[in-house]
Design a protein around this motif. Sequence first.
Motif, PDB file in Angstrom:
ATOM      1  N   GLY A 123       0.813  -1.220   0.000  1.00  0.00           N
ATOM      2  CA  GLY A 123       0.000   0.000   0.000  1.00  0.00           C
ATOM      3  C   GLY A 123       0.846   1.269   0.000  1.00  0.00           C
ATOM      4  N   VAL A 124       1.967   1.263   0.735  1.00  0.00           N
ATOM      5  CA  VAL A 124       2.770   2.491   0.781  1.00  0.00           C
ATOM      6  C   VAL A 124       3.473   2.715  -0.559  1.00  0.00           C
ATOM      7  CG1 VAL A 124       3.108   2.385   3.281  1.00  0.00           C
ATOM      8  CG2 VAL A 124       4.857   1.455   1.785  1.00  0.00           C
ATOM      9  N   GLU A 126       2.105   1.834  -3.395  1.00  0.00           N
ATOM     10  CA  GLU A 126       1.027   2.362  -4.222  1.00  0.00           C
ATOM     11  C   GLU A 126       0.816   3.855  -3.931  1.00  0.00           C
ATOM     12  OE1 GLU A 126      -2.992   0.869  -3.587  1.00  0.00           O
ATOM     13  OE2 GLU A 126      -3.161   0.647  -5.749  1.00  0.00           O
ATOM     14  N   ALA A 127       0.884   4.211  -2.648  1.00  0.00           N
ATOM     15  CA  ALA A 127       0.711   5.619  -2.272  1.00  0.00           C
ATOM     16  C   ALA A 127       1.788   6.479  -2.928  1.00  0.00           C
ATOM     17  CB  ALA A 127       0.752   5.769  -0.756  1.00  0.00           C
ATOM     18  N   ALA A 128       3.022   5.971  -2.931  1.00  0.00           N
ATOM     19  CA  ALA A 128       4.114   6.725  -3.544  1.00  0.00           C
ATOM     20  C   ALA A 128       3.909   6.841  -5.054  1.00  0.00           C
ATOM     21  CB  ALA A 128       5.456   6.060  -3.245  1.00  0.00           C
ATOM     22  N   ARG A 129       3.442   5.751  -5.663  1.00  0.00           N
ATOM     23  CA  ARG A 129       3.162   5.803  -7.107  1.00  0.00           C
ATOM     24  C   ARG A 129       2.061   6.821  -7.385  1.00  0.00           C
ATOM     25  NH1 ARG A 129       1.346   0.737  -9.742  1.00  0.00           N
ATOM     26  NH2 ARG A 129       1.780   1.918 -11.623  1.00  0.00           N
ATOM     27  N   SER A 130       1.062   6.854  -6.490  1.00  0.00           N
ATOM     28  CA  SER A 130      -0.088   7.712  -6.748  1.00  0.00           C
ATOM     29  C   SER A 130       0.255   9.199  -6.706  1.00  0.00           C
ATOM     30  CB  SER A 130      -1.230   7.402  -5.762  1.00  0.00           C
ATOM     31  OG  SER A 130      -0.994   8.034  -4.524  1.00  0.00           O
ATOM     32  N   VAL A 131       1.383   9.553  -6.071  1.00  0.00           N
ATOM     33  CA  VAL A 131       1.755  10.966  -6.101  1.00  0.00           C
ATOM     34  C   VAL A 131       2.767  11.249  -7.210  1.00  0.00           C
ATOM     35  CG1 VAL A 131       1.286  11.273  -3.655  1.00  0.00           C
ATOM     36  CG2 VAL A 131       3.623  10.833  -4.390  1.00  0.00           C
ATOM     37  N   GLY A 132       3.015  10.257  -8.050  1.00  0.00           N
ATOM     38  CA  GLY A 132       3.849  10.489  -9.219  1.00  0.00           C
ATOM     39  C   GLY A 132       5.334  10.228  -9.011  1.00  0.00           C
ATOM     40  N   ALA A 133       5.684   9.479  -7.960  1.00  0.00           N
ATOM     41  CA  ALA A 133       7.100   9.177  -7.732  1.00  0.00           C
ATOM     42  C   ALA A 133       7.593   8.160  -8.762  1.00  0.00           C
ATOM     43  CB  ALA A 133       7.296   8.632  -6.324  1.00  0.00           C
ATOM     44  N   SER A 134       8.828   8.336  -9.222  1.00  0.00           N
ATOM     45  CA  SER A 134       9.406   7.391 -10.173  1.00  0.00           C
ATOM     46  C   SER A 134       9.839   6.133  -9.437  1.00  0.00           C
ATOM     47  CB  SER A 134      10.603   8.018 -10.878  1.00  0.00           C
ATOM     48  OG  SER A 134      11.639   8.215  -9.938  1.00  0.00           O
ATOM     49  N   ARG A 137      13.039   6.396  -7.421  1.00  0.00           N
ATOM     50  CA  ARG A 137      12.801   7.223  -6.244  1.00  0.00           C
ATOM     51  C   ARG A 137      12.054   6.435  -5.169  1.00  0.00           C
ATOM     52  NH1 ARG A 137      11.981  12.650  -4.583  1.00  0.00           N
ATOM     53  NH2 ARG A 137      12.405  13.556  -6.613  1.00  0.00           N
ATOM     54  N   ILE A 138      11.089   5.626  -5.604  1.00  0.00           N
ATOM     55  CA  ILE A 138      10.330   4.828  -4.644  1.00  0.00           C
ATOM     56  C   ILE A 138      11.255   3.861  -3.910  1.00  0.00           C
ATOM     57  CG2 ILE A 138       8.527   3.065  -4.398  1.00  0.00           C
ATOM     58  CD1 ILE A 138       7.038   4.459  -6.701  1.00  0.00           C
ATOM     59  N   VAL A 142      11.221   5.205  -0.275  1.00  0.00           N
ATOM     60  CA  VAL A 142      10.123   4.526   0.422  1.00  0.00           C
ATOM     61  C   VAL A 142      10.510   3.105   0.823  1.00  0.00           C
ATOM     62  CG1 VAL A 142       7.742   3.710   0.261  1.00  0.00           C
ATOM     63  CG2 VAL A 142       8.371   5.910  -0.740  1.00  0.00           C
TER      64      VAL A 142
ATOM     65  N   ARG B  82       3.331  10.212 -14.590  1.00  0.00           N
ATOM     66  CA  ARG B  82       3.725  10.737 -13.283  1.00  0.00           C
ATOM     67  C   ARG B  82       3.284  12.183 -13.141  1.00  0.00           C
ATOM     68  NH1 ARG B  82       8.991   8.311 -14.039  1.00  0.00           N
ATOM     69  NH2 ARG B  82       9.972  10.312 -13.700  1.00  0.00           N
ATOM     70  N   ASN B  96      -2.126   3.938   4.234  1.00  0.00           N
ATOM     71  CA  ASN B  96      -0.873   3.800   3.490  1.00  0.00           C
ATOM     72  C   ASN B  96       0.117   4.930   3.747  1.00  0.00           C
ATOM     73  OD1 ASN B  96      -2.138   1.582   2.510  1.00  0.00           O
ATOM     74  ND2 ASN B  96      -2.289   2.260   0.396  1.00  0.00           N
ATOM     75  N   VAL B 113       8.619  15.017  -4.456  1.00  0.00           N
ATOM     76  CA  VAL B 113       8.532  14.380  -5.763  1.00  0.00           C
ATOM     77  C   VAL B 113       8.322  15.430  -6.853  1.00  0.00           C
ATOM     78  CG1 VAL B 113       7.136  12.830  -7.209  1.00  0.00           C
ATOM     79  CG2 VAL B 113       7.672  12.197  -4.857  1.00  0.00           C
TER      80      VAL B 113
END
Lengths: 222, 341
Positions: A123-124, A126-134, A137-138, A142, B82, B96, B113
């Motif tokens: 889930g975390v 996914e949360a990072a992906r949802s804010v547009g992190a590459s 970077r994730i 993360v 992104r 999350n 980000v």
Amino acid sequence: MDLDTNLSQLWPLVWQSTYETLYIVAITLVLGGLLGLLLGLALYVTRRGGLYESRVANAVLNVFVNFFRPIPFVIFIAAVQPLARVVVGIGIGNRAIIFALTLAAAFGISRIVEQNLVTVDPGVIEAARSVGASRPRIIRTVLIPEALGPLILGYTFVFVALVDMSAIAGVIGGGGLGNFALQYGYRQFDTVVTWTAVLIIVALVQVVQLTGNTLARRVLRR
Amino acid sequence: MALLELRDVYKTFPAVRGGQAVEAVRGVDLTVEAGEIVGIVGYSGAGKSTLVRLINALESTTSGSVRVDGQEITTLRERELRQVRLGIGMIFQQFNLFSSRTAWGNIAYPLEVAGVPRQEQHQRVSDLLHFVGLADKAHSYPDQLSGGQKQRVGIARALATSPSLLLADESTSALDPETTEEVLALLRRVNRELGITIVVITHEMEVVRSLAHRVVVMEAGRVVEEGRVLDVLSEPQRPVTRRFVGTIVDDEPDAETLAALRERHPGRFVKLSFRGHDVRQSEVFGRLLRHDVRFELVYGGIEEVQGDTFGNLTLALDGAPAAVEAAIRDVQDLVPTKELG
């Protein structure tokens, strides 16, 4: 029991060997640790549902790691000796032992890293992906921070395993406390010398384990 | 122009080791206007969680078109996606949050980000913490926060980059009723004060009633019903919708309840449906009183949906058969009635 011992004349060698053990294990932990981290990350991110999901890459990596990991270290040293000559220029001594240990450690560490990363809540990510992190970077900001506590404990475990494995260094002319205990303790029937080495090793392990536990607790007690 | 437009969207997950391929979303059309709050309801497995992940491309669309603010996103590459995701916030059932970061660090993450300068990050995080009422928890780690506080941090994090659209995936399902109300109130403020469009995925009809303007009902990967919340709640068409509506609205007593009611109440049972401000209850009861009948309210209730009222009341009418008949006829032209067997 015969307590006739040469320990009093061997102290300089004791310290020299302690230094060698620390030196071999420290370099191995850094190099093998990095290699193992990369290999472990690769194993993790190529899993199904992973950031770089790839069934082929994952299968290849698994076979690769599983091929090398089960080889008993005393045989592994002999087996990679030709490779050591190519890479570090020599097949015996501390450099060769560091080379063999680093490789063996990397395979072991890769599994420890993979296991710890699997425990990170998807889930975390996914949360990072949802804010547009590459994806890189994730991994950096993360994945590794979220798994840091268990990773520290994993590396602590590896340190202890490396001290154990390094004891075999003598077979290719490497030094360290293991070699010292065998050469001056066991072969000379000098139990006091053997136990001196043993106690130093135990003390080393205790200090490192305690440090690892403390660090991990500090990271985990958020 | 609609903020969000889905046209004939399909999502099929390929078969995994001997399993079957799963068609999670099957031909969905959905339009969301800017400023709206749309609730998507459905049971688990209806495809709503997958659908919401197609909107910010966390999952790739198998076929069909997804337009966000006019931009077709199904053909974009990861790098371009992104950028799109920066404009879409998302909150989750399990929050999350990054456990290795404080509340502050969590909210700052999307700004890092996005490459926002530190000074600006500082201001923005501070503003957001105040907006969600957690200024005193800035340096707490998620482990030290309650469920409601965690979700408020989640909301602040989702709002960090000032998105125009907020996706809420079962955002209150892990919370107790009181905390749920707090979070819903916050989401209403997000919509009203910041003008952010919200798409809420939920299996709780109560969330739809208290938050959404419009509701979309999903079943087996398809949209089976949609409309204004008041319309759907007062006149659900499909069986699945009726089941959902039944969880918060007492429509009419089921057979068992009816039998039990009949043992205690004599006379004919009539269900009256009220909607909006068209008809006043006082008017209806006034008419009944003109007849020589006794009546009792035996089942039902009146609901409030964003300033509108509606509900179904079942009355037991007792008296001389002719008088009861006349009374029923008299109210029939005021409100829809239904005689219960």
